[in-house]
Design a protein around this motif. Structure first.
Motif, PDB file in Angstrom:
ATOM      1  N   VAL A  50       1.112  -0.806  -0.223  1.00 49.74           N
ATOM      2  CA  VAL A  50       0.313   0.245  -0.039  1.00 49.74           C
ATOM      3  C   VAL A  50       0.917   1.311   0.101  1.00 49.74           C
ATOM      4  N   GLY A  51       0.496   2.812  -0.568  1.00 52.88           N
ATOM      5  CA  GLY A  51       1.214   3.350  -0.767  1.00 52.88           C
ATOM      6  C   GLY A  51       2.067   3.839   0.681  1.00 52.88           C
ATOM      7  N   CYS A  52       3.026   3.499   0.250  1.00 56.42           N
ATOM      8  CA  CYS A  52       4.385   3.755   1.278  1.00 56.42           C
ATOM      9  C   CYS A  52       5.321   4.535   0.489  1.00 56.42           C
ATOM     10  N   ASP A  53       6.730   4.872   1.336  1.00 56.93           N
ATOM     11  CA  ASP A  53       7.760   5.735   0.457  1.00 56.93           C
ATOM     12  C   ASP A  53       8.750   4.621   0.263  1.00 56.93           C
ATOM     13  N   TRP A  54       8.885   4.244  -1.138  1.00 61.85           N
ATOM     14  CA  TRP A  54       9.396   3.015  -1.514  1.00 61.85           C
ATOM     15  C   TRP A  54      10.990   2.710  -0.524  1.00 61.85           C
ATOM     16  N   SER A  55      11.359   3.945  -1.201  1.00 57.50           N
ATOM     17  CA  SER A  55      12.934   4.563   0.022  1.00 57.50           C
ATOM     18  C   SER A  55      13.252   3.636   1.277  1.00 57.50           C
ATOM     19  N   SER A  56      11.796   3.464   1.946  1.00 59.79           N
ATOM     20  CA  SER A  56      12.312   3.435   3.164  1.00 59.79           C
ATOM     21  C   SER A  56      11.948   2.504   4.105  1.00 59.79           C
ATOM     22  N   ASP A  57      10.400   2.131   3.752  1.00 56.75           N
ATOM     23  CA  ASP A  57      10.049   0.966   3.469  1.00 56.75           C
ATOM     24  C   ASP A  57       8.632   0.325   2.939  1.00 56.75           C
ATOM     25  N   VAL A  58       7.987  -0.088   3.524  1.00 59.81           N
ATOM     26  CA  VAL A  58       7.243  -0.978   2.820  1.00 59.81           C
ATOM     27  C   VAL A  58       5.756  -1.637   3.617  1.00 59.81           C
ATOM     28  N   CYS A  59       4.878  -1.930   2.706  1.00 61.51           N
ATOM     29  CA  CYS A  59       3.810  -1.732   4.007  1.00 61.51           C
ATOM     30  C   CYS A  59       3.019  -3.255   3.770  1.00 61.51           C
ATOM     31  N   SER A  60       3.005  -3.623   4.431  1.00 63.74           N
ATOM     32  CA  SER A  60       1.961  -5.566   4.062  1.00 63.74           C
ATOM     33  C   SER A  60       0.367  -5.254   4.409  1.00 63.74           C
ATOM     34  N   SER A  61      -0.453  -5.756   3.952  1.00 62.68           N
ATOM     35  CA  SER A  61      -2.035  -6.001   4.752  1.00 62.68           C
ATOM     36  C   SER A  61      -2.103  -7.397   4.416  1.00 62.68           C
ATOM     37  N   ASP A  62      -3.198  -7.694   6.211  1.00 64.28           N
ATOM     38  CA  ASP A  62      -3.834  -9.076   5.725  1.00 64.28           C
ATOM     39  C   ASP A  62      -5.457  -8.624   5.308  1.00 64.28           C
ATOM     40  N   LEU A  63      -5.433  -7.359   5.280  1.00 65.41           N
ATOM     41  CA  LEU A  63      -6.889  -7.023   4.977  1.00 65.41           C
ATOM     42  C   LEU A  63      -7.286  -6.889   6.204  1.00 65.41           C
ATOM     43  N   ALA A  64      -6.760  -7.112   7.644  1.00 67.94           N
ATOM     44  CA  ALA A  64      -8.145  -6.822   8.115  1.00 67.94           C
ATOM     45  C   ALA A  64      -7.326  -5.645   8.690  1.00 67.94           C
ATOM     46  N   PHE A  87      19.532  -3.819   3.236  1.00 61.95           N
ATOM     47  CA  PHE A  87      19.143  -4.191   2.150  1.00 61.95           C
ATOM     48  C   PHE A  87      18.608  -2.781   0.921  1.00 61.95           C
ATOM     49  N   PRO A  88      18.718  -3.613  -0.092  1.00 62.03           N
ATOM     50  CA  PRO A  88      19.158  -2.571  -1.226  1.00 62.03           C
ATOM     51  C   PRO A  88      17.503  -1.454  -1.392  1.00 62.03           C
ATOM     52  N   ARG A  89      17.826  -0.790  -2.054  1.00 64.02           N
ATOM     53  CA  ARG A  89      16.551  -0.210  -2.487  1.00 64.02           C
ATOM     54  C   ARG A  89      16.434  -0.199  -3.722  1.00 64.02           C
ATOM     55  N   PHE A  90      14.526   0.059  -4.221  1.00 63.41           N
ATOM     56  CA  PHE A  90      14.672  -0.089  -5.266  1.00 63.41           C
ATOM     57  C   PHE A  90      13.761   1.337  -5.765  1.00 63.41           C
ATOM     58  N   PRO A  91      13.408   1.390  -7.196  1.00 64.82           N
ATOM     59  CA  PRO A  91      12.333   2.050  -7.975  1.00 64.82           C
ATOM     60  C   PRO A  91      11.275   1.844  -7.261  1.00 64.82           C
ATOM     61  N   TRP A  92      10.064   0.787  -7.554  1.00 64.39           N
ATOM     62  CA  TRP A  92       9.191   0.421  -7.356  1.00 64.39           C
ATOM     63  C   TRP A  92       8.943  -1.252  -7.271  1.00 64.39           C
ATOM     64  N   VAL A  93       7.379  -1.455  -6.732  1.00 63.89           N
ATOM     65  CA  VAL A  93       7.815  -3.367  -7.171  1.00 63.89           C
ATOM     66  C   VAL A  93       7.205  -3.830  -8.127  1.00 63.89           C
ATOM     67  N   GLY A  94       8.273  -4.410  -8.501  1.00 65.77           N
ATOM     68  CA  GLY A  94       6.805  -5.557 -10.223  1.00 65.77           C
ATOM     69  C   GLY A  94       6.439  -6.154 -10.070  1.00 65.77           C
ATOM     70  N   GLY A  95       6.034  -7.057  -8.874  1.00 66.78           N
ATOM     71  CA  GLY A  95       5.617  -7.940  -8.392  1.00 66.78           C
ATOM     72  C   GLY A  95       5.266  -8.662  -6.874  1.00 66.78           C
ATOM     73  N   MET A  96       4.702  -9.286  -6.866  1.00 73.74           N
ATOM     74  CA  MET A  96       4.410  -9.769  -5.399  1.00 73.74           C
ATOM     75  C   MET A  96       3.595 -10.858  -5.262  1.00 73.74           C
ATOM     76  N   ALA A  97       4.781 -12.059  -4.555  1.00 71.74           N
ATOM     77  CA  ALA A  97       3.284 -13.414  -4.452  1.00 71.74           C
ATOM     78  C   ALA A  97       3.210 -14.001  -2.653  1.00 71.74           C
ATOM     79  N   TYR A  98       2.850 -15.023  -2.479  1.00 70.26           N
ATOM     80  CA  TYR A  98       2.738 -14.990  -1.611  1.00 70.26           C
ATOM     81  C   TYR A  98       2.763 -16.469  -1.563  1.00 70.26           C
ATOM     82  N   ASP A  99       3.876 -17.328  -0.430  1.00 69.86           N
ATOM     83  CA  ASP A  99       4.779 -18.770  -0.750  1.00 69.86           C
ATOM     84  C   ASP A  99       3.811 -19.606   0.660  1.00 69.86           C
ATOM     85  N   SER A 100       2.470 -19.891   0.431  1.00 67.20           N
ATOM     86  CA  SER A 100       1.656 -21.099   0.923  1.00 67.20           C
ATOM     87  C   SER A 100       2.924 -21.832   1.808  1.00 67.20           C
TER      88      SER A 100
END
Length: 186
Positions: A4-18, A29-42
């Motif tokens: 969700v809307g974050c400052d990509w250079s300093s943090d990442v937000c995750s949500s479990d919808l609740a 950790f190396p910083r990145f310009p933007w997230v290209g994709g995300m997946a959940y390993d069950s």
């Protein structure tokens, strides 16, 4: 989980919808310009992200432990999608004209160039700017559903025909063959 809307250079937000939690990147950790994709390993209860642009990294976050595990260079700079396949315990990403395969442990496996194997893909890709086309991968073992979306397409009750889906292929990783199963009408 989602970013969700974050400052990509300093943090990442995750949500479990609740609830939403801000998760700081470790300083090494190396910083990145933007997230290209995300997946959940069950299998491992891990969320993986890939960077797009920059040097191309895969980042692994343990949902169970609530911390970042590691990052790895995945050899491909512009991954635009990432999916986890529990049947094969691997990730599959899309980058320009190729599928990128990464093990469940986050190790680079192999690449398959497939754009020329997807009937009609060349015409779709040439219809406009490259950013107007996105490809999503829906894996189940060696059978993959590949869905091309128009980035500019919008779902709308007023215009149900403008769904954004341009084409769907069934692709087999072993045979490296694809069948076009759906294409929008011009």
């Amino acid at each position: 989980y989602e970013i969700v809307g974050c400052d990509w250079s300093s943090d990442v937000c995750s949500s479990d919808l609740a609830s939403t939690t801000t998760v700081k990147f470790p300083p090494n950790f190396p910083r990145f310009p933007w997230v290209g994709g995300m997946a959940y390993d069950s299998k491992r209860d891990i969320v993986c992200m890939v960077s797009s642009g920059g040097t191309g990294h895969l980042y692994r976050y343990s949902v169970k432990e609530g911390n970042w595990l590691d990052f790895r260079w995945h050899r491909v700079v512009n991954l635009h999608f990432l999916a986890y396949d529990p049947a094969m315990d691997r990730y599959i990403g899309w980058a320009e004209d190729q599928l990128v395969f990464i093990s469940g442990e986050g190790e680079f496996l192999f690449v398959q160039k497939i754009a020329d194997k997807l009937p009609g893909f060349g015409r779709l890709h040439q219809q406009g700017d490259v950013p107007s086309l996105a490809l999503a991968v829906y894996p189940h073992g060696d059978e993959l559903a590949l869905v091309a979306f128009s980035v500019t397409g919008r779902l709308s009750p007023d215009n149900p025909d403008d769904s954004g889906v341009l084409a769907i292929w069934l692709y087999n990783v072993q045979t490296e063959q694809a069948v076009l199963t759906y294409k929008t009408q011009p």
